[in-house]
Enzyme design. Structure first.
Site, PDB file in Angstrom:
ATOM      1  CD  GLN A  82      -2.725  -1.035   2.616  1.00 46.35           C
ATOM      2  OE1 GLN A  82      -2.560  -0.271   3.458  1.00 46.35           O
ATOM      3  NE2 GLN A  82      -3.854  -1.643   2.570  1.00 46.35           N
ATOM      4  CB  CYS A  83       4.288   2.099  -0.816  1.00 44.55           C
ATOM      5  SG  CYS A  83       4.340   1.435  -2.592  1.00 44.55           S
TER       6      CYS A  83
END
Length: 307
Positions: A82-83
């Protein structure tokens, strides 16, 4: 007949604690999650950057004047790939006050719009569209690399206290590296360290009490000065609570060579959303500059697509 009370039986041994509950799909913490657990980020526009600069004081050219611009963004450790969404959530804190946007709502909207399957975002164009929807901001999709005129645009943007979302290849120490996109990652830049010729910075700056060679903006001017000789980007990303300080040239090189998804990841059987043309079309040489809606009227030349 004895009146003594019978001896009470010995206490029962303590019952063993129940085994831990393992939720379906849960997994062991990643190393970066374990490192961050129980720690708190350093809060403040300049405090953590000053600590970084003190540690690396000897690595900056003494023949230049150095000015630091930064606006604090909170830290958030990502859960899974989910960066990009975490970087957007952090960036939103410079655009909304008070912030009503939850990380869950960012993930839900991204999935609903088809920008992601697992939390990944492999398209800067999709990131710009998502940012406008969930943050209520104006997103400028920058293409053509981070050098030249785009470098000047990024410097002005960050000096004005506005965030930039930047994809790059992440090394094991979180710094930019060259892995052809196999370690593609997103960071949010919230500040810059500028090295300029002696005598360039006057009037709107004051010396930092702890680091006399470092100048801080007195009234937060947007940088419109002479040519900059050295630029460092101050950024956060979803695998550390700490700010990172990277040379712009290193980040530019890493950003420009995002060509392909890691073959192991591509073959792991997990569904991902990739733009037509792959990673190179979606991320290479691109970034997203986020503006408050009220700022759009000040600079009408800005547009969502900038080639």
């Amino acid at each position: 007949m004895s009146t003594e009370s019978p001896t009470p039986p010995p206490p029962l041994p303590p019952t063993a604690p129940p085994p831990p509950v393992v939720l379906p799909g849960s997994s062991k913490k990643k190393l970066y999650q374990a490192i961050a657990e129980g720690k708190s980020p350093v809060v403040g526009d300049h405090k953590e950057a000053q600590l970084l600069l003190r540690q690396r004081e000897g690595s900056f050219r003494q023949d230049l004047q150095w000015a630091l611009f930064n606006k604090y963004v909170p830290s958030l450790i990502q859960d899974g790939p989910q960066c990009g969404l975490v970087a957007l959530w952090m960036a939103a804190h410079l655009l909304q006050h008070p912030l009503a946007m939850s990380m869950e709502s960012v993930v839900h909207t991204a999935m609903q719009r088809g920008y992601t399957a697992q939390g990944e975002v492999f398209s800067a164009r999709d990131m710009a569209l998502l940012a406008e929807e969930v943050c209520g901001c104006h997103a400028e999709h920058l293409s053509g690399g981070m050098g030249g005129d785009n470098s000047s645009r990024i410097v002005r943007h960050l000096s004005a206290g506005l965030p930039v979302l930047i994809p790059y290849d992440e090394d094991f120490n979180h710094e930019p590296c060259l892995r052809s996109g196999h370690r593609a990652h997103w960071a949010v830049a919230s500040g810059i360290l500028l090295g300029v010729a002696q005598g360039t910075l006057k009037g709107h700056f004051q010396a930092d009490p702890a680091l006399p060679w470092l100048l801080l903006p007195r009234d937060a001017p947007c940088w419109q000065g002479a040519a900059v000789e050295e630029v460092y980007i101050l950024a956060k990303q979803g695998k550390s609570l700490r700010y990172q300080l990277w040379p712009l040239e290193a980040l530019e090189r890493s950003n420009s060579q995002l060509r392909e998804m890691d073959p192991k990841r591509a073959a792991d059987g997990t569904a991902y959303v990739l733009p037509q043309g792959g990673l190179q079309v979606g991320l290479a040489g691109q970034a997203v500059l986020l503006h408050r809606q009220t700022d759009r009227d000040v600079n009408p030349a800005q547009s969502t697509e900038q080639d």
